[in-house]
Structures are given as structure tokens and as C-alpha cells.
Design a protein around this motif. Structure first.
Motif, PDB file in Angstrom:
ATOM      1  N   LEU A 342       0.849  -1.188   0.000  1.00 14.43           N
ATOM      2  CA  LEU A 342       0.000   0.000   0.000  1.00 14.43           C
ATOM      3  C   LEU A 342       0.886   1.239   0.000  1.00 14.43           C
ATOM      4  CD1 LEU A 342      -2.736  -0.977   2.620  1.00 14.43           C
ATOM      5  CD2 LEU A 342      -2.828  -1.180   0.142  1.00 14.43           C
ATOM      6  N   PRO A 343       0.547   2.250  -0.803  1.00 15.15           N
ATOM      7  CA  PRO A 343       1.404   3.438  -0.897  1.00 15.15           C
ATOM      8  C   PRO A 343       1.423   4.214   0.418  1.00 15.15           C
ATOM      9  CG  PRO A 343      -0.632   3.762  -2.129  1.00 15.15           C
ATOM     10  CD  PRO A 343      -0.608   2.330  -1.717  1.00 15.15           C
ATOM     11  N   SER A 344       2.599   4.661   0.801  1.00 19.47           N
ATOM     12  CA  SER A 344       2.730   5.405   2.059  1.00 19.47           C
ATOM     13  C   SER A 344       2.039   6.752   2.005  1.00 19.47           C
ATOM     14  CB  SER A 344       4.217   5.593   2.390  1.00 19.47           C
ATOM     15  OG  SER A 344       4.863   6.316   1.340  1.00 19.47           O
ATOM     16  N   THR A 345       1.882   7.318   0.794  1.00 21.35           N
ATOM     17  CA  THR A 345       1.265   8.646   0.678  1.00 21.35           C
ATOM     18  C   THR A 345      -0.247   8.615   0.879  1.00 21.35           C
ATOM     19  OG1 THR A 345       1.207   8.363  -1.738  1.00 21.35           O
ATOM     20  CG2 THR A 345       3.053   9.611  -0.811  1.00 21.35           C
ATOM     21  N   LEU A 346      -0.826   7.428   1.134  1.00 21.47           N
ATOM     22  CA  LEU A 346      -2.236   7.389   1.538  1.00 21.47           C
ATOM     23  C   LEU A 346      -2.462   8.240   2.789  1.00 21.47           C
ATOM     24  CD1 LEU A 346      -3.233   3.638   1.049  1.00 21.47           C
ATOM     25  CD2 LEU A 346      -4.277   5.584  -0.098  1.00 21.47           C
ATOM     26  N   ASN A 348      -1.528  11.083   3.278  1.00 23.98           N
ATOM     27  CA  ASN A 348      -1.777  12.483   2.920  1.00 23.98           C
ATOM     28  C   ASN A 348      -3.257  12.791   2.743  1.00 23.98           C
ATOM     29  OD1 ASN A 348       0.948  13.063   2.902  1.00 23.98           O
ATOM     30  ND2 ASN A 348       1.196  12.677   0.707  1.00 23.98           N
ATOM     31  N   LEU A 349      -4.076  11.757   2.668  1.00 23.66           N
ATOM     32  CA  LEU A 349      -5.507  11.963   2.395  1.00 23.66           C
ATOM     33  C   LEU A 349      -6.243  12.276   3.697  1.00 23.66           C
ATOM     34  CD1 LEU A 349      -6.026   9.004  -0.111  1.00 23.66           C
ATOM     35  CD2 LEU A 349      -5.213  11.313  -0.562  1.00 23.66           C
ATOM     36  N   GLN A 350      -5.983  13.453   4.228  1.00 27.92           N
ATOM     37  CA  GLN A 350      -6.494  13.829   5.537  1.00 27.92           C
ATOM     38  C   GLN A 350      -7.988  14.113   5.546  1.00 27.92           C
ATOM     39  OE1 GLN A 350      -4.847  13.764   8.530  1.00 27.92           O
ATOM     40  NE2 GLN A 350      -3.274  12.721   7.312  1.00 27.92           N
ATOM     41  N   PRO A 368       1.831   2.257   8.865  1.00 30.63           N
ATOM     42  CA  PRO A 368       1.318   2.734  10.168  1.00 30.63           C
ATOM     43  C   PRO A 368       0.625   4.089  10.072  1.00 30.63           C
ATOM     44  CG  PRO A 368       3.548   1.870  10.373  1.00 30.63           C
ATOM     45  CD  PRO A 368       3.260   1.923   8.914  1.00 30.63           C
ATOM     46  N   SER A 369       1.084   4.933   9.151  1.00 31.73           N
ATOM     47  CA  SER A 369       0.509   6.271   9.028  1.00 31.73           C
ATOM     48  C   SER A 369      -0.954   6.232   8.575  1.00 31.73           C
ATOM     49  CB  SER A 369       1.331   7.113   8.048  1.00 31.73           C
ATOM     50  OG  SER A 369       1.415   6.459   6.780  1.00 31.73           O
ATOM     51  N   LEU A 370      -1.391   5.110   7.958  1.00 34.59           N
ATOM     52  CA  LEU A 370      -2.777   4.998   7.517  1.00 34.59           C
ATOM     53  C   LEU A 370      -3.731   5.067   8.709  1.00 34.59           C
ATOM     54  CD1 LEU A 370      -4.736   4.420   5.130  1.00 34.59           C
ATOM     55  CD2 LEU A 370      -4.462   1.998   5.625  1.00 34.59           C
ATOM     56  N   ASN A 393      -0.509   1.319  18.982  1.00 32.49           N
ATOM     57  CA  ASN A 393      -1.081   2.618  19.310  1.00 32.49           C
ATOM     58  C   ASN A 393      -1.339   3.399  18.031  1.00 32.49           C
ATOM     59  OD1 ASN A 393      -0.813   2.583  22.332  1.00 32.49           O
ATOM     60  ND2 ASN A 393       1.358   2.310  21.788  1.00 32.49           N
ATOM     61  N   ILE A 394      -2.474   4.081  17.978  1.00 36.06           N
ATOM     62  CA  ILE A 394      -2.816   4.885  16.814  1.00 36.06           C
ATOM     63  C   ILE A 394      -3.346   6.242  17.274  1.00 36.06           C
ATOM     64  CG2 ILE A 394      -3.367   2.834  15.435  1.00 36.06           C
ATOM     65  CD1 ILE A 394      -6.345   3.638  15.798  1.00 36.06           C
ATOM     66  N   VAL A 395      -3.414   7.170  16.312  1.00 33.89           N
ATOM     67  CA  VAL A 395      -3.904   8.512  16.608  1.00 33.89           C
ATOM     68  C   VAL A 395      -5.315   8.716  16.054  1.00 33.89           C
ATOM     69  CG1 VAL A 395      -3.525  10.985  16.235  1.00 33.89           C
ATOM     70  CG2 VAL A 395      -1.566   9.451  16.652  1.00 33.89           C
TER      71      VAL A 395
END
Length: 951
Positions: A342-346, A348-350, A368-370, A393-395
Motif C-alpha cells: 500500500l502506498p505510504s502517501t495514503l 496524505n488523504l487527511q 502505520p501512518s494509515l 497505538n494509533i492517533v
């Protein structure tokens, strides 16, 4: 001065018009026409239109003593008093609009909206063309029918026309062409679900003023022109479910913002030129056949908020190009062949609210950033190959309501945040590799908790019983353990579905003395749990509709109260140890699916079972049932599935199948049935599977079955059938057949020429865009499914196909008395996986055309009298795993290369004239010696013929 006088006269006219005590705003002629129009309809209240939110009858307040200009839905001209606008949409009107309707007397109409009423049986009158001032016409979803009159083209002032969802309204090409020529100011054209099958795309000479064009499912065919996508003012374009060719786009547009080109069978590459439309906010390309890679330019459009390209054949990775500045809210890419990580720039879709990547081939870990996306409501990555643990842990995810990562390779424990998200409604994590225990659950909004087919251990957490909104709980196929009181589930009063199956270390206590009720429980599955006593559920689950207790250790008699439960429709008690007969059972009326297969039931099948009015599926196979099959079973007009295989039933087959026969599967294999095949079976045009193998049936080949349009499996093996196979239709006999087994009978004569039937065996099965799916011959009734299975002989062994794949194509004619040559046209059956012609009296050469059967995995021609050389064309069979040519009269050198290098000597034994590397007999180069060695003597040939007489 002149303008001043004009203004003064206008004011005087206004004062006289509005303050004269005898004046009414409503023009008498128009008011009378409206009342007459109202009285020509009835007001219906049943089944109100959902789109209208139920709607209300606007005309009920129209009274003769009131001013028509004050009536709901009526607009009058402020000076002339004529009615210029009529909006009766969603008014629950029912009736016909005839040519003499007073509607057509309201001649000054500029706007007419009759949408979402029921004018069924009405033809669109030519008098609609008489509204010469009409700028707005909306007749959507009104059930008009017939041809659209040419007079509609007279409406030259139209700015908006909506005739959508009138399925029986048909366009003629000239009518549409003239309308588009005359209506030069048309801004909105919506013709969805009307019939444009007689219209060619060349007729679409569209006005440059168009802002909205919608032609969804209209039957339009041909090539779209570049002009449609390049209209200067076009903002909304919907061209879905058409059979058209996608044009090459060479223009750019600053106006187009909504583009829908779905379900049009577009193929090839998704054109990157769509990125020229820089103001696009919504793009739908789903349900096409776009393949190859994903165009990165689509993902960088600055205004794009909605993108759907699901149900295609896109492959490769998603380009990792999502910009930091974007407006994405929904991204639907499910059901493709996309893969990679999966692309890491997903991340960016805030603004993202919906992300659906399910049913693809994604692998690796989830970035993890997803998990930090704060606006996400819906995340679906199910049916991929994602692996690794979830972060601890997630945000983000505080607004997440739908969370689905099922059918992946995820491992580790399920982190506690998954079970504590404040807005979570649906959590789907089935068929992964999660281990450990289920932590405390505090997502009190959750309604569906699906964790089946993992490796979760320990007890069921007590916190589950605090989830008062829970309606569906599936913990099946895990390693749950411990002692558990079943009555605790009564704390979940909204629970409708509970599945604890395949947890054989989990002990359930069904205390009959405890007073509790699971009032809303509809489905209970406790399969494969090692139960030895029947659960004490009488009176505890009053509305139970589906009960699965299969594959346990239940013994004795089946409790009669089950059949008296008024709500119970689906009952699965298969694979237990029940031994009694049916004599004590009082059959209830609600049963639709009954499975008692794989038990030890005795006695006969009582005719009282036919008293069940809505029985769809009856499975009594693999028992010890005796006696005749009740005639009333085949008289049933509701029964879909009848599976009585592997019993001791005897007598003749029931003969009088119902004229309303709905059978899809009849499986009577492995009994002692005799007599003739009932010709009334030909009435059962829905039949998919007919298995009468391993009985004592004595008859000729049932050629009258060849007209059954959906028959996929025909098994007549091991009976006493005889005679030649003749009387086939000239074409299209057995059009859907994929498994044909008539082995071990006494059929004789030549093998029929298969090019005139078996149509489905000629075309290699294609899965289309859904390549991850395996298509099965299945039957579905209610909430449970029945999957057909059949025993076939392939690759030299008997094999039970528990799921019959549509791409498993097999013919077995072995152990009969067929003679003559193998027909050359057999090479046309390109989809064949297995072919068995062994143990017959076939002569002549092996057809070279068999080299065309490139999907063949098993070929058995053994124990015949075939001669000549083995065709080198057979080396084209790259998937061939099993080859048996033994005990024939084949001569010459065995072909070499490819699969032929993998076959052992056993494939060729009993052919004294063969030579080759794999055999002890090597081939010699001297042609005279070769001829001498490989030409059998007259005595040997005669001996071979004698040796084949047992066939």
C-alpha cells in the motif's frame, strides 16, 4: 419620459389587478382544467415512493372555492393569471393520462413536473408537443410506455428534460435527432432507463449549452464521439451501462466536474488523458474491463473528491503520488488485481472518509501512518494478502464506523484500540492469523463483531455482554476454551446472529432451570463443538430461524420440538450419530432447509414430510434409509434440492414430476433404484445437477434431457443403461453441461460427434474481472447455502468434488462397449480438463486434434484397440499430468519433450509396438528392422482381439 409613462401604466395595471374586489388571480379556464385533471386520478397510499420520502397528495387541498394560484404545486403568471408552472411530483397520483386530458388545455405552461407518480399504461401523448412555451419538463419515474411521439421535438425552448426511469418508453432515432436539433438552449438532458436501442451514437448531436447529460442503461450502442466529452459548458456527464466504445480524449475542460462512465464494458488502458479535466470532483469508472497499470495522473487532480474504479482488471501497484494538498473524500478501488504494498502517501488523504481496497492482491504490512487518518469512517482492505501485526497505538480512527481487514495474513494479537474505538459499528477481522486473547471491549456502539477463522485463544471475554447494541457475533473456528454458561447471551437482547462453531475446547452449559430468553436470536450455529447432548433450548429462543448443530456427537432421536417450532426454517443436524427413524416426527410448516445427512437414520422416508409447505432443501444422504422414494417429493412445486444419495432406497424412480418443477439438484447416487428413467424429468428446466449413478436403472440413454438449458452435471455411471447414444439435436444439445459421466454401463455403437452439443465445453471458462473468485455450482435459499458435490474419476482415481467449479470440465465414457474411431471433432472441446474413454472397443488412430485440448490434465484411452502412432501434437498439452495409453495396438516412437518427459512406463504398457527412451525397447534407425519389430503378427493381433472380448 416614455419610460416613466410605461412604469406608471404598469403600476396602475398592478393595482387594478390586485385590489379589484371581484378579481381572482386564477384564470377561470385554467382553474377548471386543473380540477378536471385532479379528478381523473386516484390517490394511492400503498408502497409510497422511497425517493420522495413517502410524498404527499398535493391535489387534496385543491377546492373549487379557492384561488388556484394558491394551490400547492401551482404557479401563475403575475399579470396574465395563467398557470405557467405545475409541480405535482411525488403526489401519489395513480391513473392514466389520455389525449383528452384537461392537462393539455393549460396552454401557457412553462414548467411541468409530474415525476414519481404512477401513470402506468399511459402513452406519452403527442399533445405534450403543444406546450410551446415549456422550458422545464420532468416526467421521471411515471411509468409512461410506448414510443415517444415526434411532436416532443417541437419543444424548442426546453432548457431541462427528464424522462428517466420509464423503462417501457422507447425512442426513435429521428425523434431524438430532431429534438436535439431544435432544443438549442437545452441545459439538462436526463434519459436514464429509457429505451434507446434503436438510436445510434451518431444521432447525439448535442447542444453546446448542455450542462448535464445522463444516459444510464438506455441500450445505446456504437462509438462515442470526442465531442461529448468536450462540450464547453458540460459539468455533469453520466454514461453508464452502455455498449459503446470509449473515445480518444484530446481536449481539456474547465467545466466538467462529475464524470461517470461505469458498466460500459470499456477495455484496455484507462486513458491518462482524463487528467486534462482539471476541475473534476467525482469520477466513476467501475464495472468495466480496464486493465494494465493505474494512471497516476488521476490521483493528482487538484479538485478530485470521489474516485471509483472498482470491478475492473487493473494490475500493478497504486502509484505512490497522493499529494499533500488534496480533496479526496472517497476512494473505491476494490475488486481489481492491484498488488504490491500500500502506498505510504495514503496518509496524505487527511479528508478521506471512505477507503475501499478490498478484493485485490495487496501484500506487505499496512503503513502505520494509515491509522492516523482522523476523518475516516469506512476502511475496507479485506481479501488481500496483507501481513504482519497491527500497530499497538494509533492517533486516528476516532470517527471510524466500518473496519474490515478480513481474509488477509495478519498476525499477532488484536490490539486493544480495535475494540475501543468510540464510533465503531462494524468490526470484520475474519480469516487471519490473530492469536492471543480478546481484550476488554469498550466500543459500545458496535453491532457486528466478526472474528471467525483465526487462532484466538482463552475464554470469551465478559465485556462482550456489555455490548447492548450487538446484533451479530461470530467467534467460530478459533481456539476458544473454558466453561461457559449459554444463558449469559440473554444480556444481549438485540443479538440476532451467534456463531461459536469449531471451538471444540469451549464447553457450553445449557441449564434448563435458568429462566432466560433470547427473543431476537434468529441464527444459532454450534457446529463442530463436541456436543454430546442436545442443547436445552426449548422455549429459550422463540424466534429462532436457523439452527446448525452439525458435526457433533449427538445421539438417539432427533427432538420432535424442533419441528414444531413455528419460526424454524433452516435446520442442519448433519454429521452426528442420530440412529432413530422419522416415525415420531410431527413435521412443522416453516422448515425450508433440512439437513440430516451423515447420520445413521433408519426406516423409510415418510410421505408426511411432503406436508411441509415451503421445503426448498432436503438432504438425507449417507444414512441407512430404506424403502421407496415417496412420489409426493417429486410432485412438489417448491423443492429445489433433493439429496438422498448413499442410502438403501429401492424400487423405481418416482415418475410424475410436477409441471411446476423447481428442482436444481437431484442426487440419488448409491442406492438400489431400478426401472426406467422418468421422462417427466424434462419438465425440470431449472435443473443444474442430476446424479443417478451407482443404481440398477435399466433403460436407454435419456436423449430427452438434452434440452435442459441449465444442466451442468449429468452422472449416470454404474447402472444398466444400454444401446447407442443417438437422437441428439442438430445443435445446442446439453448447452451448459460441464461434467458428463456415463461410465460403467452397456452403451454401444459409435461415440457421438460432440461438435453438435456440449456448447459449454467448447469455451474456456473466463473469470472476467473477479479473478480471485472461484465460481461454484451452488444453490442458495434463505440464509444458508447448498453446495453440490459429485464423485468423478480423474487422473486415475475417484475424487469427490465438494465444490463443483465451473471450469472443471470432464467427460467419462469408460467401461462401456463403444466402438469405431474417436471422432476428430473431440478436439473442439477446448475447456476439457479430464477425458476418459478407457475400456471400450475403440479402433483407429488417436486424433491429432486432441492436441488442441490444451487445458487437459488427465487423458485415459487405455484398454481399447487403438492403433497407429502417438500424435506428436499431444506434446502441446502443457497441463497434462496423467496419461494412460496402455493396452492398445499403438506403434512407433513415443513423442518426447514437455509433459511427455514426465510419464512413466506404465502409461504405455501393453503396446508391444511402441519404443522409446522410457521403455526397455529402444527405437532402431533401420526402417526394415523397425517395420519388422513393430508389425504384430496375425496370430498376435487375433489374440489381442480375443483378449478384448470381456469389454
Amino acid at each position: 419620459m416614455e419610460s416613466w409613462m410605461r412604469w406608471l401604466l404598469l403600476c396602475c395595471h398592478f393595482l387594478l389587478f390586485h385590489f379589484s374586489p371581484s378579481h381572482s388571480l386564477c384564470h377561470l379556464h385554467d382553474g377548471f382544467a386543473l380540477l378536471q385533471f385532479k379528478n381523473s386520478f386516484t390517490i394511492y397510499t400503498d408502497n409510497p415512493n422511497v425517493v420522495c420520502g413517502g410524498g404527499y397528495a398535493k391535489t387534496t387541498t385543491w377546492k373549487n372555492v379557492t384561488d388556484c394560484c394558491s394551490w400547492p404545486g401551482v404557479t401563475c403568471h403575475p399579470i396574465s393569471s395563467h398557470v405557467i408552472g405545475l409541480n405535482l411530483s411525488c403526489s401519489n397520483l395513480q391513473g392514466k393520462i389520455y389525449p383528452n386530458s384537461t392537462l393539455f388545455r393549460i396552454s401557457h405552461l412553462q414548467s411541468l413536473n409530474l415525476a414519481f407518480n404512477n401513470f402506468s399504461g399511459s402513452h406519452l401523448s403527442s399533445l405534450f408537443g403543444g406546450f410551446s412555451s415549456l422550458t422545464y419538463l420532468n416526467l421521471a419515474n411515471t411509468n409512461f410506455e410506448g414510443e415517444i411521439p415526434p411532436q416532443i421535438s417541437y419543444l424548442s425552448k426546453l432548457a431541462s428534460l427528464d424522462l428517466s426511469y420509464n423503462y417501457n418508453l422507447k425512442w426513435k432515432e429521428d425523434t431524438l435527432k430532431r429534438l436535439l436539433q431544435n432544443a438549442t438552449v437545452l441545459r439538462e438532458l436526463i434519459l436514464d432507463e429509457t429505451n434507446m436501442s434503436s438510436v445510434s451514437t451518431s444521432s447525439l448531436n448535442l447542444s453546446s449549452s448542455l450542462v448535464t447529460l445522463s444516459l444510464q442503461n438506455v441500450g445505446l450502442r456504437g462509438n462515442l464521439t470526442n465531442d461529448i466529452l468536450c462540450l464547453p459548458n458540460l459539468q455533469h456527464l453520466h454514461l453508464t451501462q452502455l455498449q459503446v466504445q470509449l473515445p480518444t480524449v484530446s481536449c481539456s475542460s474547465d467545466s466538467l466536474n462529475i464524470l461517470s462512465l461505469s458498466s460500459c464494458d470499456f477495455q484496455g488502458t484507462l486513458p491518462p488523458s482524463f487528467s486534462n479535466f482539471t476541475h473534476l470532483t467525482s469520477v466513476e469508472f467501475h464495472d468495466n474491463y480496464f486493465n494494465y497499470s493505474f494512471p497516476s495522473s488521476l490521483l493528482t487532480l487538484p479538485s478530485l473528491a470521489f474516485l471509483s474504479i472498482k470491478y475492473n482488471n487493473l494490475s500493478g501497484e497504486i502509484p505512490n503520488v497522493f499529494p499533500r494538498s488534496n480533496k479526496f473524500e472517497e476512494l473505491h478501488l476494490s475488486e481489481n488485481n492491484l498488488g504490491g504494498e500500500l502506498p505510504s502517501t495514503l496518509s496524505n488523504l487527511q479528508h478521506l472518509i471512505v477507503l475501499d481496497l478490498s478484493y485485490n492482491e495487496f501484500s506487505g504490512q499496512i503503513p502505520p501512518s494509515l491509522f492516523d487518518l482522523t476523518q475516516l469512517h469506512h476502511l475496507d482492505c479485506a481479501y488481500n494478502k496483507l501481513q504482519g501485526p497491527l500497530p499497538n497505538n494509533i492517533v486516528g480512527f476516532q470517527k471510524l464506523t466500518w473496519f474490515s481487514l478480513g481474509h488477509n495474513l495478519l498476525n499477532g494479537t488484536i490490539p486493544s484500540w480495535c475494540l475501543s474505538l468510540p464510533s465503531l459499528v462494524n468490526l470484520y477481522l475474519p480469516e487471519n492469523r490473530f492469536t492471543g486473547h480478546i481484550s476488554a471491549i469498550s466500543s459500545y456502539s458496535i453491532e457486528n463483531l466478526i472474528l471467525n477463522d483465526n487462532k484466538i485463544q482463552a475464554n470469551i471475554p465478559e465485556s462482550i455482554f456489555s455490548l447492548v447494541n450487538l446484533t451479530r457475533l461470530d467467534l467460530s473456528a478459533n481456539n476458544l476454551s473454558g466453561f461457559f454458561h449459554f444463558h449469559l447471551f440473554s444480556e444481549l437482547q438485540n443479538l440476532k446472529y451467534l456463531d461459536l462453531s469449531q471451538n471444540d475446547q469451549l464447553s457450553l452449559n445449557f441449564e434448563s432451570s435458568v429462566n432466560y430468553s433470547l427473543y431476537n436470536l434468529k441464527t444459532l450455529a454450534l457446529s463442530s463443538m463436541g456436543l454430546t447432548e442436545f442443547p436445552k433450548l426449548l422455549g429459550k429462543v422463540p424466534n429462532l430461524e436457523s439452527l446448525d448443530l452439525s458435526n457433533n456427537k449427538l445421539t438417539g432421536r432427533v427432538p420432535n420440538w424442533l419441528f414444531e417450532t413455528s419460526s424454524l426454517g433452516l435446520l442442519d443436524l448433519s454429521q452426528n450419530l442420530f440412529t432413530s427413524s422419522f416415525d415420531h416426527i410431527s413435521w412443522g410448516q416453516s422448515l425450508s432447509h433440512l439437513d440430516l445427512s451423515f447420520n445413521a437414520l433408519t426406516g423409510g422416508i415418510p410421505s408426511s414430510i411432503c406436508n411441509v409447505s415451503f421445503m426448498y432443501v432436503l438432504k438425507l444422504s449417507h444414512n441407512k434409509l430404506t424403502g421407496n422414494i415417496p412420489q409426493c417429493l417429486v410432485n412438489s412445486s417448491g423443492l429445489n434440492i433433493l439429496d438422498l444419495q448413499m442410502n438403501k432406497l429401492y424400487g423405481t424412480l418416482p415418475n410424475a414430476f410436477s409441471a411446476y418443477c423447481r428442482f436444481r439438484t437431484i442426487n440419488l447416487n448409491g442406492n438400489q433404484l431400478e426401472g426406467l428413467l422418468p421422462k417427466s424429468l424434462s419438465i425440470c428446466t431449472n435443473l443444474l445437477v442430476l446424479d443417478l449413478g451407482n443404481n440398477e436403472i435399466e433403460d436407454k440413454f435419456p436423449h430427452w434431457l438434452q434440452s435442459l438449458p441449465h444442466l451442468k452435471v449429468l452422472v449416470l455411471r454404474a447402472n444398466k443403461l444400454h444401446g447407442p447414444i443417438t437422437d441428439f439435436k442438430a445443435e445446442n444439445g446439453f448447452p451448459s453441461l460441464i461434467i458428463f459421466d456415463i461410465s460403467s454401463n452397456n452403451f454401444s455403437g459409435p461415440i457421438p460427434k460432440v461438435d453438435i452439443f456440449f456448447k459449454s465445453m467448447k469455451n474456456v471458462f473466463q473469470l472476467g474481472y473477479a479473478t480471485y473468485l472461484v465460481m461454484y455450482v451452488s444453490n442458495f435459499e434463505g440464509s444458508m447455502s447448498y453446495v453440490d458435490y459429485v464423485i468423478v474419476t480423474t487422473k486415475g482415481n475417484n475424487m469427490t468434488l465438494t465444490k463443483i467449479r465451473d471450469d472443471f470440465v470432464s467427460i467419462d465414457l469408460s467401461k462401456n462397449r463403444f466402438e469405431g474411431e474417436i471422432p476428430n471433432v473431440i478436439g473442439a472441446l477446448h475447456a476439457l480438463i479430464g477425458l476418459n474413454l478407457s475400456h471400450n472397443r475403440l479402433r483407429g488412430p488417436i486424433p491429432k486434434s486432441m492436441g488442441n485440448l490444451t487445458n487437459l490434465e488427465s487423458l485415459d484411452l487405455s484398454s481399447n484397440m487403438l492403433d497407429g502412432e502417438i500424435p506428436t501434437e499431444l506434446t502441446n498439452l502443457n497441463f497434462l499430468e496423467v496419461l494412460n495409453l496402455s493396452y492398445n495396438h499403438l506403434v512407433g516412437e513415443i513423442p518426447q519433450g514437455k509433459q511427455f518427459n514426465t510419464f512413466s512406463n506404465d502409461s504405455y504398457k501393453g503396446n508391444s509396438g511402441l519404443c522409446g527412451i522410457l521403455l526397455t525397447k529402444k527405437c532402431v534407425k533401420d526402417p526394415e528392422q523397425h517395420l519388422h519389430l513393430h508389425r504384430p503378427s496375425r496370430e498376435i493381433r487375433n489374440l489381442d482381439l480375443i483378449g478384448n472380448q470381456w469389454l
